[in-house]
Design a protein around this motif. Structure first.
Motif, short mmCIF file in Angstrom:
data_model
loop_
_atom_site.label_atom_id
_atom_site.label_comp_id
_atom_site.label_asym_id
_atom_site.label_seq_id
_atom_site.Cartn_x
_atom_site.Cartn_y
_atom_site.Cartn_z
N THR A 26 0.85 -1.18 0.00
CA THR A 26 0.00 0.00 0.00
C THR A 26 0.89 1.24 0.00
OG1 THR A 26 -0.10 0.17 2.42
CG2 THR A 26 -1.77 -1.21 1.33
N LYS A 27 0.29 2.36 -0.42
CA LYS A 27 1.08 3.59 -0.43
C LYS A 27 1.49 3.98 0.99
CE LYS A 27 -2.59 7.14 -0.18
NZ LYS A 27 -2.04 7.80 1.04
N GLN A 28 0.66 3.63 2.00
CA GLN A 28 1.01 3.94 3.38
C GLN A 28 2.23 3.13 3.84
OE1 GLN A 28 -2.03 3.14 2.28
NE2 GLN A 28 -3.57 4.60 3.04
N SER A 29 2.26 1.85 3.47
CA SER A 29 3.39 1.01 3.86
C SER A 29 4.66 1.41 3.11
CB SER A 29 3.07 -0.47 3.60
OG SER A 29 2.08 -0.91 4.51
N LEU A 30 4.50 1.78 1.83
CA LEU A 30 5.67 2.23 1.07
C LEU A 30 6.25 3.50 1.68
CD1 LEU A 30 7.37 1.67 -1.48
CD2 LEU A 30 5.83 3.20 -2.72
N ALA A 31 5.39 4.41 2.09
CA ALA A 31 5.86 5.63 2.74
C ALA A 31 6.57 5.33 4.05
CB ALA A 31 4.67 6.57 2.99
#
Length: 318
Positions: free
Chosen positions: A130-135
């Motif tokens: 997810t974009k949250q985990s990538l961030a």
């Protein structure tokens, strides 16, 4: 000495993870997983550091708006590659900057343990986050523009981790939620010339990404090499180049002296993404010792090419 039980545990964990990668070889193929009901595949663009790099990137969007991003496409503009085996993925250049595991929220950034909001998943034949985990993994902002179908990733510049005294700043890779390491003030007294001469004794030693301890593998990657050299002199460095870059005193290019660690980024289209991906050892007289591929450990000229990749030096001894 740079000794710390927490640091030692994380270094051991990273060594074990990398050992699984190298021992497992390519490993078996990952089991393909179909997207959940309600997940729609979209074609998106990827903008890194303000410039579009990928125009047709397959992402998955959940009904509630959560977006899943293919990891390989997301990190490639930063000059990073994926090394995968047995469900474990190391992301880096000449050593592992990050380590993630399919279906696990536990991850490593350098040697620091972090917890991802959502575990990475295998969707089709690609690994997604997810974009949250990538961030969380990269330590930077990752935003999704639902109108333009575009993923925006902020620049990463590891030089901003340090202030003038070389300590980790609030904007750095490590934060209060990480099982983080702290730079220690006291550095041991080490004969700098002896460090360089000892390092030269390994010239020609083969390179291997994620190499196990030299006693077992008789190989090095960039950070296991510097770690092995300094261990001989009572300095216990972490396993990864990013973690090593957090210790010691920051040294500018013109102030390098023999025995200083030198940190580099991987060149790519976006020079604003300057992530520590490689470490070498300054040997004096405009030369440094490093390993990054064939023919293994070498003495290199600190020429215009390497000067263009140089981020900063670190002095971990007196």
């Amino acid at each position: 000495m740079f000794k710390c039980s927490r640091l030692a545990k994380m270094s051991l964990l990273l060594a074990l993870v990398l050992a699984m990668l190298t021992a497992g070889g390519c490993g078996g193929p990952r089991a393909n997983r179909e997207p959940d009901a309600g997940m729609q595949q979209r074609t998106a663009s990827l903008m890194v550091a303000g410039r579009t790099n990928v125009y047709r990137m397959p992402v998955y969007e959940e009904a509630g708006g959560r977006v899943w991003v293919p990891v390989a496409e997301a990190v490639r503009p930063m000059g990073l590659k994926l090394h995968e085996a047995n469900g474990i993925t190391a992301i880096g250049d000449t050593d592992a900057a990050y380590v993630i595991r399919t279906d696990s929220s536990q991850a490593l950034a350098g040697d620091s343990k972090i917890v991802l909001p959502q575990a990475p998943r295998q969707l089709g034949n690609k690994l997604y986050m997810t974009k949250q985990s990538l961030a969380r993994l990269l330590g930077t902002n990752v935003d999704w523009d639902s109108k333009l179908y575009r993923l925006n990733v902020d620049a990463i510049d590891d030089r901003e981790m340090f202030n003038a005294r070389g300590r980790v700043t609030a904007k750095g890779m490590v934060d209060a939620k990480s099982d983080s390491m702290q730079p220690l003030a006291a550095a041991p007294e080490v004969d700098e010339n002896a460090v360089v001469e000892y390092a030269k004794g390994f010239l020609g030693t083969p390179y291997q990404f994620g190499a196990e301890a030299y006693a077992q593998s008789r190989k090095f990657d960039c950070s296991s090499f510097t770690r092995h050299v300094f261990d001989r002199f009572g300095v216990d460095l972490p396993r990864s180049s990013r973690a090593q870059s957090q210790l010691g005193t920051t040294v500018e290019e013109n102030d390098l002296r023999p025995g200083d660690l030198m940190f580099f980024y991987t060149p790519n289209r976006y020079e604003s993404n300057k992530i520590v991906g490689h470490v070498g050892l300054y040997a004096g007289n405009g030369k440094f010792i490093q390993t990054y591929g064939d023919p293994g450990v070498v003495v290199s000229d600190f020429n215009a090419y390497w000067q263009g990749r140089f981020l900063f030096g670190k002095r971990v001894s007196q």
